[in-house]
Design an enzyme around this catalytic site. Structure first.
Site, PDB file in Angstrom:
ATOM      1  CD  GLU A  34      40.390  40.119  41.729  1.00 49.65           C
ATOM      2  OE1 GLU A  34      39.335  40.624  42.171  1.00 49.65           O
ATOM      3  OE2 GLU A  34      41.494  40.684  41.782  1.00 49.65           O
ATOM      4  CB  THR A  36      37.041  35.018  46.817  1.00 52.18           C
ATOM      5  OG1 THR A  36      37.633  36.315  46.822  1.00 52.18           O
ATOM      6  CG2 THR A  36      38.082  33.995  46.393  1.00 52.18           C
ATOM      7  N   GLY A 122      35.943  52.152  33.427  1.00 52.11           N
ATOM      8  CA  GLY A 122      36.071  50.905  32.673  1.00 52.11           C
ATOM      9  C   GLY A 122      37.427  50.241  32.787  1.00 52.11           C
ATOM     10  CG  LEU A 125      41.693  50.874  38.487  1.00 48.70           C
ATOM     11  CD1 LEU A 125      42.610  52.061  38.200  1.00 48.70           C
ATOM     12  CD2 LEU A 125      42.427  49.848  39.357  1.00 48.70           C
ATOM     13  CB  SER A 126      35.810  50.031  41.925  1.00 48.83           C
ATOM     14  OG  SER A 126      35.907  48.637  41.910  1.00 48.83           O
ATOM     15  CB  SER A 127      35.026  54.558  37.849  1.00 50.99           C
ATOM     16  OG  SER A 127      34.399  53.769  36.866  1.00 50.99           O
ATOM     17  CB  SER A 128      30.426  51.646  39.030  1.00 49.77           C
ATOM     18  OG  SER A 128      30.947  51.244  37.836  1.00 49.77           O
ATOM     19  CG  ASP A 172      34.240  46.237  43.027  1.00 49.68           C
ATOM     20  OD1 ASP A 172      35.165  45.527  43.455  1.00 49.68           O
ATOM     21  OD2 ASP A 172      33.739  46.093  41.891  1.00 49.68           O
TER      22      ASP A 172
HETATM   23  C1  GLA Z   1      34.281  42.805  39.956  1.00 48.18           C
HETATM   24  C2  GLA Z   1      33.074  42.731  40.876  1.00 48.18           C
HETATM   25  C3  GLA Z   1      33.507  42.327  42.290  1.00 48.18           C
HETATM   26  C4  GLA Z   1      34.368  41.058  42.273  1.00 48.18           C
HETATM   27  C5  GLA Z   1      35.484  41.189  41.233  1.00 48.18           C
HETATM   28  C6  GLA Z   1      36.253  39.913  41.067  1.00 48.18           C
HETATM   29  O1  GLA Z   1      35.129  43.844  40.357  1.00 48.18           O
HETATM   30  O2  GLA Z   1      32.424  43.985  40.930  1.00 48.18           O
HETATM   31  O3  GLA Z   1      32.371  42.148  43.097  1.00 48.18           O
HETATM   32  O4  GLA Z   1      33.594  39.931  42.048  1.00 48.18           O
HETATM   33  O5  GLA Z   1      34.992  41.571  39.974  1.00 48.18           O
HETATM   34  O6  GLA Z   1      36.944  39.597  42.230  1.00 48.18           O
END
Ligand code: GLA
Length: 381
Positions: A34, A36, A122, A125-128, A172
């Site tokens: 994380e 990183t 939001g 979990l990377s909905s974008s 993501d």
């Molecule tokens: C968000 C960012 C990722 C990553 C994480 C932390 O999800 O979009 O690129 O930096 O935070 O690990």
């Protein structure tokens, strides 16, 4: 009804024929590694079985027309006249991907279609990323270019950075593009090489949504990035990826206290992430769980991106006998944690953690047992 059928049925009702294509791209959960990615380091996410879906057909002109079932809204834009947004709106994710692909020299055709997803917005979990990669996949189907997962991830990341104004790393987008069924993906964020690893036998990955959302994540995120860059400069390297534990130990005293802690998180997290690969390869859930617990402590104390709600849910999870280890996942400050639990005890684990966390904080959490899914793909025809 499945999302695939929902977008198909809406498309058919709206456009009077079956869609030419249905594409999907997943959200993700990060097991370890994380903060990183923007340090050129290692991350170990998996794509989850929640995704954005688009049913579409090509258009003869240069327009994109999209109907969002989640937003109950219809929008369109012209590929010949893309405008950078002032206030962000859902359609800007689509126009941003178009802009980024055009910038990179891809020739795009227009399309029209129906969009829907079940990655919570939001929640971390990377909905974008799911919406971006589904959009890239839609352009791929109607246009005439090769699909290269890393190139698509980079284009979508550039849309985030330069069109949507979010300074994220590559994790993501890369996992949404390149996820593998039943596997987690170790990603080297310097060269985007990937290595797959199966989750240890008889384990489940459980997502623990604290139900909390925090503002100011972007500014705290950018501040952490700057602190890491400053620490890397101090070590005379382009990114903290190039600092190993022993060179860190030798020179850590030269850094001020804050940068020392930030750098210590990144250096130790990269090492933990590589050790997690070994634990997965040899099928040792207890070793993997221990690394996840250490990761959380480092994110909480050294990187300072956890929150009371995240700490509470992680503590509730780690107190359970069925849990190998739990940690916050994603950028932090709210949103979700992730736990590795014994598969046969996962349902009871989820119930007990929900109850304990609700009692401790008064927040209602949402827990999902998830499995690793494929990255962006076309499912129809
Ligand atoms: C968000 C960012 C990722 C990553 C994480 C932390 O999800 O979009 O690129 O930096 O935070 O690990």
């Amino acid at each position: 009804m499945s999302l695939e059928n929902r977008v198909r049925d809406h498309f058919t009702a709206e456009f009077g024929e079956s869609p030419a294509f249905i594409v999907r791209a997943p959200g993700r959960v990060n097991l370890i590694g994380e903060h990183t990615d923007y340090n050129d380091g290692f991350v170990f996410p998996m794509a989850i079985n929640r995704a954005t879906w688009i049913a579409l057909r090509p258009r003869d002109d240069k327009r994109v027309l999209a109907i969002s079932l989640d937003m109950d809204d219809q929008r369109q834009f012209s590929l010949d006249d893309l405008r950078k947004p002032a206030d962000l709106d859902w359609i800007d994710y689509l126009s941003g991907v178009a802009w980024s692909l055009l910038e990179r020299g891809y020739e795009l055709r227009g399309w029209e279609g129906v969009v829907a997803g079940d990655v919570p917005i939001g929640a971390g979990l990377s909905s974008s990323a799911a919406l971006e990669l589904a959009t890239a996949r839609a352009f791929f189907e109607v246009s005439d270019f090769e699909w290269d997962a890393a190139a698509m991830a980079l284009a979508c990341q550039a849309a985030e950075n330069h069109w949507l104004g979010v300074n994220c790393g590559i994790m993501d987008q890369m996992i949404s593009a390149a996820g593998v069924e039943d596997r987690a993906l170790l990603i080297d964020c310097r060269n985007l090489e990937t290595y797959t690893a199966p989750l240890p036998a008889d384990t489940s990955v459980v997502i623990l949504d604290t139900g909390t959302r925090r503002g100011l994540v972007d500014s705290a995120y950018n501040e952490r990035r700057k602190q890491c860059e400053a620490a890397a400069r101090h070590f005379g390297v382009s990114a903290l990826r190039d600092v190993d534990k022993s060179s860190f130990a030798e020179r850590a005293h030269e850094l001020d206290e804050l940068r020392r802690r930030r750098a210590r998180h990144v250096v130790s997290e990269n090492e933990r992430t590589l050790r997690a690969r070994d634990a997965m390869r040899s099928g040792e859930p207890a070793a993997l769980g221990k690394l996840m617990i250490e990761s959380h402590v480092s994110l909480r104390d050294d990187f300072e991106v956890s929150s009371p709600a995240l700490d509470a849910i992680v503590e509730c999870a780690n107190a359970e006998e069925a849990c190998y280890g739990a940690r916050m996942t994603g950028a932090g400050f709210g949103g979700c944690a992730v736990a590795l639990a014994r598969a046969d005890g996962a349902d009871a684990f989820a119930e007990r953690v929900s109850a304990a966390y609700l009692a401790a904080t008064g927040n209602q959490p949402t827990l999902y047992i998830t499995r690793a899914s494929r990255g962006a793909e076309t499912v129809y025809p």
